[in-house]
Write an enzyme that holds these catalytic residues in place. Structure first.
Site, PDB file in Angstrom:
ATOM      1  N   ARG A  90      53.999  38.490  60.965  1.00 24.22           N
ATOM      2  CA  ARG A  90      54.990  38.724  59.913  1.00 24.22           C
ATOM      3  C   ARG A  90      55.941  37.538  59.817  1.00 24.22           C
ATOM      4  O   ARG A  90      56.422  37.193  58.751  1.00 24.22           O
ATOM      5  CB  ARG A  90      55.759  40.012  60.188  1.00 24.22           C
ATOM      6  CG  ARG A  90      54.883  41.257  60.107  1.00 24.22           C
ATOM      7  CD  ARG A  90      55.701  42.510  60.236  1.00 24.22           C
ATOM      8  NE  ARG A  90      54.876  43.710  60.260  1.00 24.22           N
ATOM      9  CZ  ARG A  90      54.369  44.242  61.372  1.00 24.22           C
ATOM     10  NH1 ARG A  90      54.578  43.679  62.533  1.00 24.22           N
ATOM     11  NH2 ARG A  90      53.637  45.347  61.313  1.00 24.22           N
ATOM     12  N   ASP A 150      56.892  51.852  61.984  1.00 25.82           N
ATOM     13  CA  ASP A 150      56.409  51.732  63.368  1.00 25.82           C
ATOM     14  C   ASP A 150      56.733  53.010  64.150  1.00 25.82           C
ATOM     15  O   ASP A 150      55.928  53.469  64.962  1.00 25.82           O
ATOM     16  CB  ASP A 150      57.087  50.547  64.062  1.00 25.82           C
ATOM     17  CG  ASP A 150      57.122  49.318  63.193  1.00 25.82           C
ATOM     18  OD1 ASP A 150      56.464  48.329  63.515  1.00 25.82           O
ATOM     19  OD2 ASP A 150      57.792  49.367  62.138  1.00 25.82           O
ATOM     20  N   ARG A 153      54.312  55.633  63.236  1.00 23.51           N
ATOM     21  CA  ARG A 153      53.028  55.412  63.929  1.00 23.51           C
ATOM     22  C   ARG A 153      53.137  55.885  65.380  1.00 23.51           C
ATOM     23  O   ARG A 153      52.221  56.512  65.919  1.00 23.51           O
ATOM     24  CB  ARG A 153      52.672  53.909  63.891  1.00 23.51           C
ATOM     25  CG  ARG A 153      52.239  53.439  62.510  1.00 23.51           C
ATOM     26  CD  ARG A 153      52.084  51.922  62.451  1.00 23.51           C
ATOM     27  NE  ARG A 153      51.526  51.513  61.156  1.00 23.51           N
ATOM     28  CZ  ARG A 153      51.713  50.322  60.603  1.00 23.51           C
ATOM     29  NH1 ARG A 153      52.431  49.394  61.202  1.00 23.51           N
ATOM     30  NH2 ARG A 153      51.165  50.045  59.437  1.00 23.51           N
ATOM     31  N   HIS A 177      60.842  44.443  63.431  1.00 21.80           N
ATOM     32  CA  HIS A 177      59.631  45.066  62.885  1.00 21.80           C
ATOM     33  C   HIS A 177      58.565  43.974  63.021  1.00 21.80           C
ATOM     34  O   HIS A 177      58.404  43.125  62.144  1.00 21.80           O
ATOM     35  CB  HIS A 177      59.841  45.453  61.414  1.00 21.80           C
ATOM     36  CG  HIS A 177      58.558  45.786  60.691  1.00 21.80           C
ATOM     37  ND1 HIS A 177      57.734  46.810  61.068  1.00 21.80           N
ATOM     38  CD2 HIS A 177      57.967  45.213  59.613  1.00 21.80           C
ATOM     39  CE1 HIS A 177      56.696  46.861  60.253  1.00 21.80           C
ATOM     40  NE2 HIS A 177      56.807  45.903  59.355  1.00 21.80           N
TER      41      HIS A 177
HETATM   42  P1  6V0 Z   1      50.993  41.844  47.337  1.00 23.03           P
HETATM   43  O1  6V0 Z   1      49.939  42.827  47.011  1.00 23.03           O
HETATM   44  O2  6V0 Z   1      50.649  40.390  47.393  1.00 23.03           O
HETATM   45  O3  6V0 Z   1      52.196  42.063  46.309  1.00 23.03           O
HETATM   46  C1  6V0 Z   1      53.312  41.256  46.230  1.00 23.03           C
HETATM   47  C2  6V0 Z   1      53.769  41.273  44.798  1.00 23.03           C
HETATM   48  O4  6V0 Z   1      55.008  40.564  44.711  1.00 23.03           O
HETATM   49  C3  6V0 Z   1      52.804  40.594  43.833  1.00 23.03           C
HETATM   50  O5  6V0 Z   1      52.446  41.494  42.807  1.00 23.03           O
HETATM   51  C4  6V0 Z   1      53.595  39.409  43.302  1.00 23.03           C
HETATM   52  O6  6V0 Z   1      53.294  39.081  41.957  1.00 23.03           O
HETATM   53  C5  6V0 Z   1      55.017  39.908  43.442  1.00 23.03           C
HETATM   54  N1  6V0 Z   1      56.029  38.861  43.450  1.00 23.03           N
HETATM   55  C6  6V0 Z   1      56.006  37.640  44.043  1.00 23.03           C
HETATM   56  N2  6V0 Z   1      57.135  36.965  43.770  1.00 23.03           N
HETATM   57  C7  6V0 Z   1      57.898  37.765  42.995  1.00 23.03           C
HETATM   58  C8  6V0 Z   1      59.183  37.626  42.388  1.00 23.03           C
HETATM   59  N3  6V0 Z   1      59.905  36.519  42.540  1.00 23.03           N
HETATM   60  N4  6V0 Z   1      59.640  38.650  41.653  1.00 23.03           N
HETATM   61  C9  6V0 Z   1      58.917  39.783  41.482  1.00 23.03           C
HETATM   62  N5  6V0 Z   1      57.691  39.966  42.020  1.00 23.03           N
HETATM   63  C10 6V0 Z   1      57.202  38.974  42.773  1.00 23.03           C
HETATM   64  O7  6V0 Z   1      51.672  42.180  48.758  1.00 23.03           O
HETATM   65  P2  6V0 Z   1      51.854  43.644  49.392  1.00 23.03           P
HETATM   66  O8  6V0 Z   1      52.308  44.561  48.336  1.00 23.03           O
HETATM   67  O9  6V0 Z   1      50.706  43.984  50.242  1.00 23.03           O
HETATM   68  O10 6V0 Z   1      53.074  43.362  50.394  1.00 23.03           O
HETATM   69  C11 6V0 Z   1      54.374  43.124  49.898  1.00 23.03           C
HETATM   70  C12 6V0 Z   1      55.322  42.831  51.032  1.00 23.03           C
HETATM   71  O11 6V0 Z   1      55.519  44.019  51.805  1.00 23.03           O
HETATM   72  C13 6V0 Z   1      54.800  41.783  52.000  1.00 23.03           C
HETATM   73  O12 6V0 Z   1      55.841  40.914  52.394  1.00 23.03           O
HETATM   74  C14 6V0 Z   1      54.316  42.611  53.173  1.00 23.03           C
HETATM   75  O13 6V0 Z   1      54.263  41.884  54.381  1.00 23.03           O
HETATM   76  C15 6V0 Z   1      55.362  43.693  53.181  1.00 23.03           C
HETATM   77  N6  6V0 Z   1      55.045  44.896  53.947  1.00 23.03           N
HETATM   78  C16 6V0 Z   1      56.073  45.452  54.614  1.00 23.03           C
HETATM   79  C17 6V0 Z   1      55.865  46.556  55.417  1.00 23.03           C
HETATM   80  C18 6V0 Z   1      57.023  47.117  56.196  1.00 23.03           C
HETATM   81  O14 6V0 Z   1      56.850  47.977  57.074  1.00 23.03           O
HETATM   82  N7  6V0 Z   1      58.241  46.676  55.939  1.00 23.03           N
HETATM   83  C19 6V0 Z   1      54.588  47.148  55.504  1.00 23.03           C
HETATM   84  C20 6V0 Z   1      53.568  46.619  54.777  1.00 23.03           C
HETATM   85  C21 6V0 Z   1      53.718  45.426  53.974  1.00 23.03           C
END
Ligand code: 6V0
Length: 315
Positions: A90, A150, A153, A177
């Site tokens: 992360r 977490d 889980r 995290h």
């Molecule tokens: P993804 O599927 O790549 O989605 C990310 C989205 O963000 C995409 O649709 C992009 O277009 C959009 N995006 C990028 N830049 C911008 C911006 N400036 N403004 C608006 N939208 C933007 O990633 P996913 O959805 O899988 O993960 C998103 C984030 O959540 C990541 O950083 C993961 O690491 C995080 N997670 C956090 C968790 C937690 O427990 N906190 C758990 C799982 C994932």
């Protein structure tokens, strides 16, 4: 601006943002959800798709919008940014996602948003810290989802091991995290019964081995899921729904969310997860948790790791 307590906004409509929207649509918590993404088509497509489920869940508005549309939302959930790829930690995401937050947060703070910012993007502790610093908002209303997932889980695995409903298991993962997170075993109990006593009641006597296996399993969960399906999103979506529920219903429930540390356990000016009372104004106060010497040492180590990461500069 008067906040609408039945309205949420989600920035970032990737796996996590769309799963969260889907989960919130079914929760009945909100009557309006704004979806925003740099990829406008993606936000529109998700809004259309999820809206088509409302005849089975109840009437509500879900639509793709912009920052102006979000300003009366009770909660803005940020899931924008790159996710972890196989082999990445992360913390590898720090540079990419800090840059994205430097674009997003001023869009919100410059409009004098008065509601709650819920940060989900990773590394969540560092991005919550970044959001607090850039926005200048009161710390209580900038919350990181932290180790809520977490800890879920952890409770799930303990419930499975002990053959008991995981909702009766009180157990927290604290700290980062991420890889330096700590299973706070000293305070784990099942309905008030210390975990080792409960284990023996259920016929388990090898505590050391079981504790290590369960804590390792929690820590490796995200890696295992990412290896198999590239991303994790349902568990975090349920975690976000629970945090929203606690806020909207002013539950004052205790959740291990990411908050700014101010000297507890000798840690300050860093955001990490500790159990905290959460209600309509966000984080009310952290609650003390009993830690043994080793847990305390690991918590301080986790804070040191996060502090080093905050110092990482953008390219
Ligand atoms: P993804 O599927 O790549 O989605 C990310 C989205 O963000 C995409 O649709 C992009 O277009 C959009 N995006 C990028 N830049 C911008 C911006 N400036 N403004 C608006 N939208 C933007 O990633 P996913 O959805 O899988 O993960 C998103 C984030 O959540 C990541 O950083 C993961 O690491 C995080 N997670 C956090 C968790 C937690 O427990 N906190 C758990 C799982 C994932």
């Amino acid at each position: 601006m008067q906040l609408n307590q039945r309205k949420a906004a989600i920035i970032g409509c990737g796996f996590v943002g769309s799963a969260t929207a889907f989960c919130l649509m079914q929760s009945g918590l909100f009557s309006e959800i704004v979806l925003q993404d740099v990829d406008k088509d993606k936000a529109e497509g998700e809004a259309m798709d999820i809206t088509h489920g409302t005849p089975f869940a109840g009437r509500m508005k879900i639509y793709a919008g912009n920052y102006n549309d979000m300003m009366d939302a009770a909660v803005i959930i940020i899931t924008a940014g790159a996710n972890q790829k196989e082999g990445e930690t992360r913390l590898d995401l720090v540079k990419k996602n800090k840059k994205i937050f430097e674009e997003i947060i001023p869009e919100i703070s410059n409009r004098d948003y008065e509601g709650i910012l819920l940060i989900v993007s990773n590394p969540v502790d560092i991005l919550t810290y970044t959001a607090i610093k850039i926005s200048g908002f009161e710390e209580n209303r900038v919350i990181g989802s932290g180790t809520v997932l977490d800890s879920a889980r952890f409770r799930y695995l303990l419930g499975k091991h002990l053959d008991v409903d995981s909702r009766s298991v009180q157990a927290f993962i604290i700290g980062e995290h991420g890889d330096s997170e700590i299973a706070a075993w000293s305070s784990v109990n099942v309905s008030g019964i210390p975990v080792n006593d409960f284990c023996e009641m259920r016929g388990h006597y090898d505590h050391e081995e079981a504790m290590k296996a369960i804590a390792d399993n929690v820590k490796e969960s995200a890696y295992k899921i990412i290896k198999r399906k590239k991303a994790t999103y349902y568990g975090i979506a349920m975690s976000v729904k629970r945090i929203c529920e606690v806020i909207l219903k002013d539950e004052k429930a205790i959740l291990p969310v990411s908050t700014m540390m101010h000297g507890a356990h000798g840690i300050e000016d860093i955001v990490l997860s500790m159990p905290a009372i959460v209600g309509k104004n966000g984080i009310e106060t952290q609650v003390p948790i009993e830690l043994n010497e080793e847990e305390e040492r690991k918590l301080k180590q986790s804070a040191r790791i996060l502090k080093q990461m905050i110092g990482i500069k953008k390219d």
